[in-house]
Scaffold this active site. Structure first.
Site, mmCIF file in Angstrom:
data_model
loop_
_atom_site.group_PDB
_atom_site.id
_atom_site.type_symbol
_atom_site.label_atom_id
_atom_site.label_comp_id
_atom_site.label_asym_id
_atom_site.label_seq_id
_atom_site.Cartn_x
_atom_site.Cartn_y
_atom_site.Cartn_z
ATOM 1 C CB SER A 79 -0.900 0.019 1.244
ATOM 2 O OG SER A 79 -1.556 1.262 1.402
ATOM 3 C CE1 TYR B 117 -3.737 -2.336 5.272
ATOM 4 C CE2 TYR B 117 -3.058 -0.102 4.712
ATOM 5 C CZ TYR B 117 -3.525 -1.347 4.333
ATOM 6 O OH TYR B 117 -3.786 -1.585 2.997
#
Length: 260
Positions: free
Chosen positions: A146, A159
């Site tokens: 990501s 995350y």
């Protein structure tokens, strides 16, 4: 539908294995590849959703339910796919999860759970395909990380840390795998409209649909690029933020803090 008894001779086309395929980006990519002639082995914990996905293209999509945090199950699933369908040409590892964090409710167990799924689970998946691909000097792997792995953003520390780890891991493995005849890429999406991001209660700039994300990934796989990053506006913004001096970077990330 069970994959038992399926052989490589029952279908044609290259074979892709996708984890995290029950929803979101993994599901969208699985459908697009199947519609373009690929055979696609799909894995996720939710077997009923894999069965629903297979029902859309039963001659092209083959479910292999799996919890990637279980190393033995992951290795066995990779072997089962090869036995049932033949050698894996492409593996896309997108299994992962996200839960917003906060210093006021900092929980190291949540951090460990996120790392175990997003990082260690991906490691199990890599182990399930790398030896066979090296032995054949053929194969391609794409790991979904990501843009959150570039910069620490408030509320996304757990995350983002896992995605930074995946980017670093892929950068480290790339030269070795390239020498062994195996191509490795990292996929860095921005915000994608998936069941995970629907939980967010904050603005998500440059949000793209699952379909747009799948198109960007498939387009990227047709190039020689190590990194597949999209959308370009988000890529530009996050890399600019990463390049800023810390004083300016923190001035901007402070603006993301919630009140109270």
């Amino acid at each position: 539908m069970s994959t038992e008894g399926t052989t490589a001779a029952t279908t044609t086309g290259k074979l892709c294995w996708i984890t995290g395929a029950s929803s979101g980006i993994g599901r969208a990519v699985a459908l697009k590849l199947a519609r373009s002639g690929w055979r696609v082995a799909v894995s996720a914990r939710r077997g009923e959703m894999l069965a629903e996905l297979q029902s859309l293209m039963p001659d092209r999509i083959f479910p292999f339910p799996l919890d990637v945090t279980n190393r033995e199950a992951c290795l066995a699933t990779g072997a089962a796919i090869r036995t049932a369908l033949g050698p894996i040409d492409l593996a896309i590892f997108s299994a992962g999860s996200y839960k917003r964090d906060s210093v006021r409710r900092f929980n190291s167990e949540d951090l460990a759970t996120t790392i175990n799924l997003n990082v260690v689970g991906t490691g199990h998946s890599l182990e399930a395909v790398i030896p066979d691909m090296i032995s054949r000097r053929h194969g391609e792997i794409a790991v979904v990380a990501s843009v959150a792995g570039y910069v620490g953003l408030p509320g996304g520390g757990f995350y983002g840390a896992t995605k930074a780890a995946l980017i670093n891991l892929c950068e480290a493995l790339h030269p070795e795998l390239e020498r062994e005849g195996v191509r490795l890429r990292v996929i860095n999406p921005g915000f994608v409209d998936t069941p995970l991001t629907k939980k967010n209660d904050f603005p998500m700039p440059f949000l793209v649909s699952e379909d747009e994300a799948a198109n960007a990934i498939i387009k990227g796989l047709a190039t020689q690029n190590f990194e597949i990053i999209f959308p370009w506006k988000m890529a530009f913004a996050i890399k600019l933020l990463h390049a800023l001096p810390r004083r300016l970077q923190f001035a901007l990330t402070r603006m993301m803090l919630r009140k109270g």
